[in-house]
Design an enzyme around this catalytic site. Structure first.
Site, PDB file in Angstrom:
ATOM      1  N   LYS A 114      34.622 -30.921  50.986  1.00  0.00           N
ATOM      2  CA  LYS A 114      35.204 -31.139  52.314  1.00  0.00           C
ATOM      3  C   LYS A 114      36.287 -32.205  52.299  1.00  0.00           C
ATOM      4  O   LYS A 114      37.238 -32.150  53.088  1.00  0.00           O
ATOM      5  CB  LYS A 114      34.104 -31.514  53.318  1.00  0.00           C
ATOM      6  CG  LYS A 114      33.168 -30.360  53.615  1.00  0.00           C
ATOM      7  CD  LYS A 114      32.149 -30.736  54.672  1.00  0.00           C
ATOM      8  CE  LYS A 114      31.239 -29.556  54.995  1.00  0.00           C
ATOM      9  NZ  LYS A 114      30.271 -29.863  56.053  1.00  0.00           N
ATOM     10  N   LYS A 200      31.458 -18.697  52.107  1.00  0.00           N
ATOM     11  CA  LYS A 200      30.510 -18.688  53.214  1.00  0.00           C
ATOM     12  C   LYS A 200      31.225 -18.578  54.561  1.00  0.00           C
ATOM     13  O   LYS A 200      32.273 -19.194  54.761  1.00  0.00           O
ATOM     14  CB  LYS A 200      29.665 -19.968  53.186  1.00  0.00           C
ATOM     15  CG  LYS A 200      28.509 -19.966  54.167  1.00  0.00           C
ATOM     16  CD  LYS A 200      27.681 -21.236  54.045  1.00  0.00           C
ATOM     17  CE  LYS A 200      26.544 -21.249  55.058  1.00  0.00           C
ATOM     18  NZ  LYS A 200      25.760 -22.492  55.012  1.00  0.00           N
ATOM     19  N   LYS A 203      32.479 -22.053  60.639  1.00  0.00           N
ATOM     20  CA  LYS A 203      33.192 -22.378  61.869  1.00  0.00           C
ATOM     21  C   LYS A 203      34.481 -23.135  61.593  1.00  0.00           C
ATOM     22  O   LYS A 203      35.392 -23.147  62.414  1.00  0.00           O
ATOM     23  CB  LYS A 203      32.295 -23.231  62.785  1.00  0.00           C
ATOM     24  CG  LYS A 203      31.140 -22.474  63.377  1.00  0.00           C
ATOM     25  CD  LYS A 203      30.301 -23.353  64.286  1.00  0.00           C
ATOM     26  CE  LYS A 203      29.395 -24.282  63.522  1.00  0.00           C
ATOM     27  NZ  LYS A 203      28.513 -25.064  64.399  1.00  0.00           N
TER      28      LYS A 203
END
Length: 334
Positions: A114, A200, A203
């Protein structure tokens, strides 16, 4: 409730919940709530570790709670609450911060992934959020935590903090924190993107077409599935590693249709993508319609929704404060 094992889980209120959230997590919670003492939180403190819209946070938080209920979570069987409304989460997080070695955190895979996305704007919170997650879990003396494969490392961190840093150093032979076990959700634990069967469903993906949101209307669902990545082969397979998109869409269809994947592979062995996608569209629309109808009733009745959240908060706060007091008393606080 005394003889039932306790479960804790939650989802971030960042953007709309999607098919992956439902099939990979919430649908499993619905099954588990009848056999376990269940605490489910909307983890809004986790939602601020990256850039977010402060005007939408409260709205998205309430919407997420309503979707929990619309998907079948029963407030008479389960305590639903909002993480930030219970100060014990951040207080225990700070205590655990101070006793967790830095090198444990540097090994966390999701931070590495991330932080690449955020670049120079990466926050301390993003580095640190697995400790907040550990606090979330440990506050409720959870016996079991439903996790997908990508969350196993975070649960292992919570276990290590409880065992090695709290119980071993301050317990004097007495366990202060319960060490939780994982429930690995096999079927549907990892729903993949519509655009990339190796990635995956998320959102945070900037491409809206990569996911089907639970509140998408029929036209939007139709467009997204029609545009979903496929290949030139005839037949829909599950066990062919060279066809990840085929595997993903067949798994979604199998869960929604409640049919065995092996039977579906036989049924669709000579089926083209066009025909299969039409069936997929019909199944997704049919499966989401009851959720969308229940959601509308709930979100329009703020009084009832707030009453459910207040009851959940009261139940959760009793447990959380009891655990926090026990930790603080063992760790030397006056």
């Amino acid at each position: 409730m005394k003889n039932k094992k306790r479960i804790l889980s939650g989802v971030q209120p960042t953007g709309d919940l999607h098919l992956g959230n439902w099939l990979g997590a919430i649908k499993n919670w619905v099954d588990l709530q009848y056999e376990h003492e269940t605490f489910l939180c909307v983890v809004d403190l986790h939602a601020i570790t990256a850039k977010y819209d402060s005007k939408k946070l409260a709205k998205d938080t309430l919407s997420t709670a309503a979707l929990y209920l619309a998907c079948g979570i029963n407030p008479d069987k389960c305590s639903i609450f909002i993480q930030s409304q219970i100060p014990a989460h951040t207080e225990l997080c700070w205590i655990l911060n101070c006793i967790t070695p830095m090198n444990w955190m540097e090994r966390m895979i999701q931070f590495k992934e991330k932080s690449i996305q955020q670049g120079n704007n990466v926050s301390i919170g993003l580095f640190n959020y697995p400790i907040l997650m550990a606090a979330d879990i440990l506050l409720y003396d959870a016996d079991l935590v439903p996790v997908g494969e990508d969350q196993k490392q975070h649960l292992e961190l919570a276990r290590n903090i409880a065992q090695q840093r709290v119980n071993a150093e301050f317990g004097k032979g007495e366990p202060i924190l319960k060490v939780p076990e994982a429930i690995i959700m096999k079927n549907g634990s990892k729903i993949m993107s519509l655009n990339d069967g190796l990635k995956k469903m998320s959102k945070s993906d900037p491409n809206e077409g990569s996911r089907i949101n639970l509140l998408d209307d029929a036209d939007t669902i139709t467009k997204k599935i029609k545009r979903a990545k496929s290949d030139s082969k005839v037949g829909i397979e599950f066990n062919n590693s060279q066809r990840p998109e085929s595997r993903n869409l067949l798994m979604i269809y199998s869960i929604l249709n409640n049919k065995d994947i092996k039977d579906l592979e036989i049924e669709f062995e000579n089926t083209g993508w066009g025909t299969f996608k039409k069936l997929m569209i019909e199944q997704v629309i049919e499966s989401l319609l009851p959720i969308q109808e229940r959601y509308k009733v709930l979100i329009d009745d703020r009084h009832e929704l707030n009453k459910i959240l207040l009851k959940g908060r009261e139940n959760a706060e009793k447990v959380a404060n009891k655990t926090l007091h026990r930790v603080k008393s063992h760790l030397g606080f006056y």
